[in-house]
Structure formats: C-alpha cells, structure tokens
Enzyme design. Structure first.
Site, mmCIF file in Angstrom:
data_model
loop_
_atom_site.group_PDB
_atom_site.id
_atom_site.type_symbol
_atom_site.label_atom_id
_atom_site.label_comp_id
_atom_site.label_asym_id
_atom_site.label_seq_id
_atom_site.Cartn_x
_atom_site.Cartn_y
_atom_site.Cartn_z
ATOM 1 N N CYS A 35 43.953 32.800 47.615
ATOM 2 C CA CYS A 35 45.365 33.118 47.852
ATOM 3 C C CYS A 35 46.255 32.357 46.880
ATOM 4 O O CYS A 35 47.102 32.943 46.213
ATOM 5 C CB CYS A 35 45.714 32.784 49.302
ATOM 6 S SG CYS A 35 47.459 32.961 49.661
ATOM 7 N N LYS A 46 33.906 24.695 44.755
ATOM 8 C CA LYS A 46 33.360 24.873 43.402
ATOM 9 C C LYS A 46 34.431 25.291 42.394
ATOM 10 O O LYS A 46 34.227 25.207 41.190
ATOM 11 C CB LYS A 46 32.248 25.902 43.417
ATOM 12 C CG LYS A 46 32.673 27.348 43.623
ATOM 13 C CD LYS A 46 31.422 28.224 43.596
ATOM 14 C CE LYS A 46 31.692 29.650 44.032
ATOM 15 N NZ LYS A 46 32.501 30.419 43.103
ATOM 16 N N HIS A 49 74.075 45.294 63.782
ATOM 17 C CA HIS A 49 74.630 46.452 63.103
ATOM 18 C C HIS A 49 75.445 45.993 61.922
ATOM 19 O O HIS A 49 76.222 45.047 62.049
ATOM 20 C CB HIS A 49 75.503 47.252 64.075
ATOM 21 C CG HIS A 49 76.114 48.455 63.441
ATOM 22 N ND1 HIS A 49 75.371 49.566 63.099
ATOM 23 C CD2 HIS A 49 77.381 48.716 63.047
ATOM 24 C CE1 HIS A 49 76.164 50.464 62.538
ATOM 25 N NE2 HIS A 49 77.392 49.970 62.484
ATOM 26 N N GLY A 69 42.452 25.203 46.951
ATOM 27 C CA GLY A 69 43.458 26.124 47.500
ATOM 28 C C GLY A 69 42.945 27.550 47.609
ATOM 29 O O GLY A 69 43.576 28.380 48.248
HETATM 30 C C1 LIG Z 1 45.112 39.893 43.900
HETATM 31 C C2 LIG Z 1 45.085 39.524 45.362
HETATM 32 C C3 LIG Z 1 46.246 39.581 46.098
HETATM 33 C C4 LIG Z 1 46.242 39.250 47.448
HETATM 34 N N1 LIG Z 1 47.411 39.337 48.144
HETATM 35 C C5 LIG Z 1 47.426 39.041 49.465
HETATM 36 C C6 LIG Z 1 48.641 39.116 50.213
HETATM 37 O O1 LIG Z 1 49.702 39.442 49.696
HETATM 38 N N2 LIG Z 1 48.598 38.804 51.515
HETATM 39 C C7 LIG Z 1 47.432 38.436 52.140
HETATM 40 O O2 LIG Z 1 47.442 38.179 53.338
HETATM 41 N N3 LIG Z 1 46.272 38.345 51.450
HETATM 42 C C8 LIG Z 1 46.240 38.641 50.136
HETATM 43 N N4 LIG Z 1 45.067 38.525 49.437
HETATM 44 C C9 LIG Z 1 43.837 38.135 50.165
HETATM 45 C C10 LIG Z 1 43.760 36.621 50.336
HETATM 46 O O3 LIG Z 1 43.819 36.009 49.077
HETATM 47 C C11 LIG Z 1 42.472 36.245 51.058
HETATM 48 O O4 LIG Z 1 42.380 36.965 52.262
HETATM 49 C C12 LIG Z 1 42.410 34.757 51.379
HETATM 50 O O5 LIG Z 1 42.603 33.987 50.220
HETATM 51 C C13 LIG Z 1 41.066 34.411 52.029
HETATM 52 O O6 LIG Z 1 41.002 33.041 52.295
HETATM 53 P P1 LIG Z 1 39.621 32.302 52.575
HETATM 54 O O7 LIG Z 1 39.971 30.914 52.933
HETATM 55 O O8 LIG Z 1 38.808 33.110 53.501
HETATM 56 O O9 LIG Z 1 38.832 32.345 51.197
HETATM 57 P P2 LIG Z 1 39.245 31.798 49.757
HETATM 58 O O10 LIG Z 1 40.680 31.501 49.646
HETATM 59 O O11 LIG Z 1 38.657 32.766 48.793
HETATM 60 O O12 LIG Z 1 38.505 30.406 49.658
HETATM 61 C C14 LIG Z 1 37.133 30.311 49.493
HETATM 62 C C15 LIG Z 1 36.837 29.159 48.563
HETATM 63 O O13 LIG Z 1 35.444 28.873 48.651
HETATM 64 C C16 LIG Z 1 34.979 28.490 47.384
HETATM 65 N N5 LIG Z 1 33.528 28.706 47.385
HETATM 66 C C17 LIG Z 1 32.864 29.880 47.539
HETATM 67 N N6 LIG Z 1 31.534 29.662 47.576
HETATM 68 C C18 LIG Z 1 31.359 28.336 47.439
HETATM 69 C C19 LIG Z 1 30.207 27.497 47.413
HETATM 70 N N7 LIG Z 1 28.975 27.989 47.576
HETATM 71 N N8 LIG Z 1 30.399 26.175 47.242
HETATM 72 C C20 LIG Z 1 31.634 25.653 47.095
HETATM 73 N N9 LIG Z 1 32.754 26.389 47.142
HETATM 74 C C21 LIG Z 1 32.623 27.715 47.314
HETATM 75 C C22 LIG Z 1 35.736 29.382 46.433
HETATM 76 O O14 LIG Z 1 35.791 28.807 45.149
HETATM 77 C C23 LIG Z 1 37.110 29.453 47.108
HETATM 78 O O15 LIG Z 1 37.982 28.473 46.610
HETATM 79 C C24 LIG Z 1 45.045 38.834 48.080
HETATM 80 C C25 LIG Z 1 43.872 38.754 47.328
HETATM 81 C C26 LIG Z 1 43.879 39.096 45.990
HETATM 82 C C27 LIG Z 1 42.597 39.011 45.214
#
Ligand SMILES: Cc1cc2nc3c(=O)[nH]c(=O)nc-3n(C[C@H](O)[C@H](O)[C@H](O)COP(=O)(O)OP(=O)(O)OC[C@H]3O[C@@H](n4cnc5c(N)ncnc54)[C@H](O)[C@@H]3O)c2cc1C
Length: 495
Positions: free
Chosen positions: A49, A42, A468, A46
C-alpha cells in the site's frame, strides 16, 4: 583451519510477523503490551500500500484530478489552459514522499526497544520457527510463541504467449515511470488497470485497454460496470470481452493479440458492441508501452509452508478460520495473503480482529458484512454489499432504486454524471449500494456506517438529515423514493 559453518543461535520472541504491511499493526499492538516482537521484511517497510499501491497511486491520481478540473473549466464559462506539466517531477515527488515514509518506519523499528527488525526473506523451518534466507539478516533463526503471516500479494502475469520476451510493466514499475508513454496498452480490466489508464490517459497517453470480462471493473455491480465501460470507451480504445493470448515486441513496438473470451455474453471492440464472442474476430492492438495489470498472486511460494501445518487453497492463498487462525497452532494470517478482499482497509480491519483475538478472552469472527471498495478513476466508483447479480443468483426477493446525480442541486451545479443504485430486501434491509460519479468513495461511507453500526435498513439513511444542497443528497434521494421490485430503474424526483 577452515571455519566450520556455525548455525546461528535461535532467537526467541513472544510474537513474530512476516510482512510489514498491515501485519505491522499487530506487531505494534503486541509490542505495546510488553511482548518481544520480531518483524521480518524482505522489501521496503510499509508493504504494498505504502510503497507501490494505494498511496503512490492515489497521490498520482490526484494530479490527474487537478488536470481534469482545469481542462473541464470551459463547461463553467472559465477559460483555462494548461501550459505545462512536469510529469517526471510529479512522479519523482510522489515516490520520494513514499520512500520518506517507508524510511521513517524503518528508523522507528530500528530504534524501538520492543521491536527487532530482520531484513530478508523469511522461510518456515517448522510451525513457529522462521529462518532468514537472504538479505542483511541472512542466517538468523527466529522462534516465537505466535507467528503472523502477512506477506501480501504481487502482480500475477497471465499465460500470454511470448510475454517473457516483452519488456512489460506491472503496476509497481508504472507508478515510477517518469516518461509519459505515447501509446499505452493495458492488459487487464480491473481497478488497477482503470486507475492507471486514467492517470496516463489524462496526461496525454493514447490508452488501449484489453479486459477479459464483458465490462471493465467486473467486480462492480453490472449497471456500474456497464456505465463505467461506456465512459471509458469514449475516452480510450476499449476491448472488453477479449483475452490477451500473444505478445510480441520489435523496434520498440509492442503487439498484443487478443481473442474473444468464450465465457462472456457479448464483446466490445474499440468500445463498439460487436455481439457474442462467437461472432467477433480476433484483434491486434499495438503501443509503445505495455502494462500488465491482470490480477495478483499470493506471496506464499517462498515461505516453505510445507514445513508447517498451514494450508493453502489451490491458488496459494493461506486458509484460515473465521478468527484468522491457520491450521497450524499459534500461526495466524491476515491481509491480501488470505485472499478475502485484496484491499488495504480489509487488511487493517483484519489486523484489528487478530489483535482482539490474540489479546481477548473469547475469539470473535471477522465481520466482512459491509466491506466497501472504491476505484479512484474518472468516473469514480464505489460499492458495498451485494450486487444485483448476487441477489438474482440467490433467487432473492429484492427491490432497487437508482437516482442520478444531476437530479440533485449540487450534482447539477457540478454537471455531474453518474448515479447511486440501492438494493434492499422487501423488509427494507440494505443489501447493497453502488455508486458511479464524483466523490463516490466518500458518499458510500454513510451506507457502510448504516450497515455496520445502524439498523442496516433504509430508515438509517432516510431518517438522518442530509445537508442541503450537498452531494450526499444523491444518496438520501436514492434511498428515499419509490423502489421497484427486482430490477428496473426509477429516476423519479422526490421531495
Ligand atoms: C497499484 C495498487 C493500488 C492499490 N490501491 C488500493 C486502494 O486504493 N485502496 C485499497 O484498499 N487497496 C489498494 N491496493 C491494495 C493494497 O495495497 C493491499 O490490499 C494491501 O497493501 C495489502 O496489505 P498486506 O499487509 O496484506 O500486504 P503487503 O502490504 O503486500 O505486505 C506484505 C509484505 O510482506 C513482505 N514479504 C512477502 N513475503 C515475504 C517473506 N517471505 N519474507 C519477508 N517478507 C516478505 C513483502 O515485501 C511486503 O512488504 C492497491 C494495490 C496496488 C498494487
């Protein structure tokens, strides 16, 4: 004659993922094996992250590191001066960069023969049927043999009185802020608050941090959390052990009222210890910009999981077994939305496990035994495994040893402040390691390797030759000297 609403025909796939963060890794692996794959997203391709998390924050933070190095040059008898910072350009470039990467993922999916991209919010109709309810592909109905829920989390806003009438930022907007705030108030004391506080503070904002727990970085080992809070209290106005209870905004001035949090042992106001929460007074802090960085909530509310057998916990995170299967047949989940570790490398690690379990014969549980974390603030922090309080609470017998950076040649050359703290059981098995200081995020990695790929004992570190005089000597020394039973610090030299 009016056109009758025509239900769009059901489109069938082998595999469907909702969410294009780490879920995309599984989609790509499935597509690579010749499966038909649907990707539902949505927002920007990407996920968090790339678009509003790790990548833009670490790109911005590197600018702060360069700035700090220049400003600290005097300690090395180098007279350097920063004569200008194009703050808006820094933020624009970083965001243009991540947008470019996201656009290229989108183009890749659009042109792929093996993926179908559906843009819009996906909602379950039944266990393995998903409907797109808005966006470009509104109305599409998709069905797949295997469905993966990888919908991530979003910022959660705590119940602060009046917050809805205040123009506040979350991390999403803060990463795009092209004007440096003069006086920034941050509600939240976790790593996102710490990193953003460091970024804005380094470029000149006056930063006030209001955190609920006794120390900032409450998830870290307490020695690290305490040292970190001390350093932040020198840099910023830190209120630790205070819960923000009311917010107000008038004439561009934001006011936060905070109350001592009853569940902590002691509180700090303006960085100074003020005793137990009962002895402390309420405080009022003000600024021109408010950032709320007080935790994340799962993106499960729009999924209509009630139409499926997928169960969630009381906070809305998806429940899975150790293989990442949900309670609905053929429906899997991974990443932030399962609430195990809200970290990208954890989501990627889980994606590998799902691929293995989907394609392999025997399912294998996800191994979370050495999941590290890092905070890219100043000072930098990293940790893996048990914290001392975990061992104490488990009544475990353990030994610990702490070694300071400045007792190594490289640490002393760098004027580095910080330490490595090791926790082991009495047989020498590594229970945990916690680092505060330069390069903590890199230094922790050899401990992670020892814990996952080695014997998991101090011997893995001690028997490996360390260069070292590299900074990794601080890890070597922390693992190599005399440990003390169940607490106490040992700064003795070794070798
Ligand atoms: C400011 C910030 C800094 C961070 N820094 C770090 C770091 O340095 N190191 C680290 O390891 N982690 C970091 N994180 C955490 C990391 O970003 C997340 O753990 C990671 O992105 C999770 O990945 P994911 O695939 O689970 O979810 P996401 O990357 O959040 O992907 C989920 C996707 O699903 C989509 N979505 C949700 N619901 C629906 C729906 N009903 N229909 C269609 N699409 C939908 C969303 O739009 C999103 O694109 C950080 C987070 C933030 C906010």
């Amino acid at each position: 004659m009016p056109l009758a609403a025509v239900a769009s025909p059901m489109q069938e796939f082998d595999f469907l993922v909702i969410g294009s963060g780490s879920g995309l890794d599984v989609a790509n692996a499935m597509a690579g094996r010749g499966n038909s794959v649907a990707v539902v997203e949505k927002g920007r391709l990407g996920g968090t992250c790339l678009n509003r998390g790790c990548i833009p924050s670490k790109k911005l933070l590197y600018h702060a590191e360069v700035m700090e190095t220049i400003e600290g040059a005097g300690a090395f008898e180098i007279d350097a001066e920063v004569t200008g910072v194009d703050f808006a350009e820094i933020v624009r470039k970083v965001n243009a960069d991540v947008s470019g990467s996201s656009d290229s993922i989108r183009r890749g999916l659009r042109s792929s023969d093996s993926h179908d991209l559906f843009e819009g919010t996906g909602t379950f109709v039944d266990d393995r049927t998903v409907e797109i309810v808005d966006g470009d592909d509104e109305g599409a109905t998709l069905r797949a043999d295997t469905v993966l829920v990888a919908t991530g989390t979003r910022p959660s806003i705590p119940p602060i009185d009046g917050i809805e009438d205040v123009d506040y930022l979350t991390s999403t907007e803060a990463l795009r802020l092209e004007t440096l705030p003069d006086r920034l108030v941050i509600v939240g004391g976790g790593y996102i608050a710490a990193e953003l506080g460091h970024f804005f503070g380094t470029f000149g904002s006056d930063v006030t941090i209001v955190g609920r727990r006794e120390n900032l970085l409450p998830e870290a080992d307490e020695a690290v959390g305490e040292a970190f809070t001390d350093r932040y209290a020198d840099r910023f106005d830190v209120y630790a052990g205070y819960e923000a209870v009311a917010a107000d905004e008038s004439d561009g001035e934001v006011t936060i009222e905070a109350r001592p949090y009853p569940e902590v042992d002691s509180v700090r106001a303006g960085g100074e210890p003020v005793g137990s929460p009962e002895e402390a007074d309420d405080v009022t802090v003000t600024g021109d910009t408010l950032l709320v960085a007080a935790g994340r909530r799962p993106n499960t509310d729009a999924l209509n999981l009630a139409a499926t057998g997928v169960e969630t916990d009381e906070r809305g995170f998806v429940e899975t077994d150790e293989y990442l299967r949900t309670d609905a047949d053929g429906v899997w989940a991974l990443g932030d939305v399962v609430g195990e570790y809200l970290l990208k490398h954890s989501a990627n690690h889980e994606a590998k496990a799902v691929v293995r379990n989907l394609l392999g014969d025997e399912p294998e549980p996800v191994d979370y035994s050495a999941m590290p974390f890092a905070v890219f603030a100043s000072p930098e922090v990293a940790g893996v495994g048990a914290r001392e309080r975990d061992l104490r609470e488990a009544d475990a017998e353990y030994a610990t040893r702490t070694y300071a950076y400045d007792e190594t040649a490289r640490g002393s050359a760098m004027h580095a402040d910080g330490f490595v703290k090791v926790l082991i059981d009495l047989d020498g098995t590594i229970e945990g390691c916690h680092i505060i200081g330069p390069e903590a995020s890199n230094l922790i990695e050899e401990v992670v390797v020892a814990m996952t790929a080695g014997s998991g004992t101090v011997a893995d570190i001690r028997e490996a030759v360390h260069i070292h005089p590299a900074l990794s000597e601080v890890v070597d020394r922390a693992f190599s000297g005399q440990f003390s039973r169940g607490g106490g610090h040992d700064h003795q030299h070794h070798g």
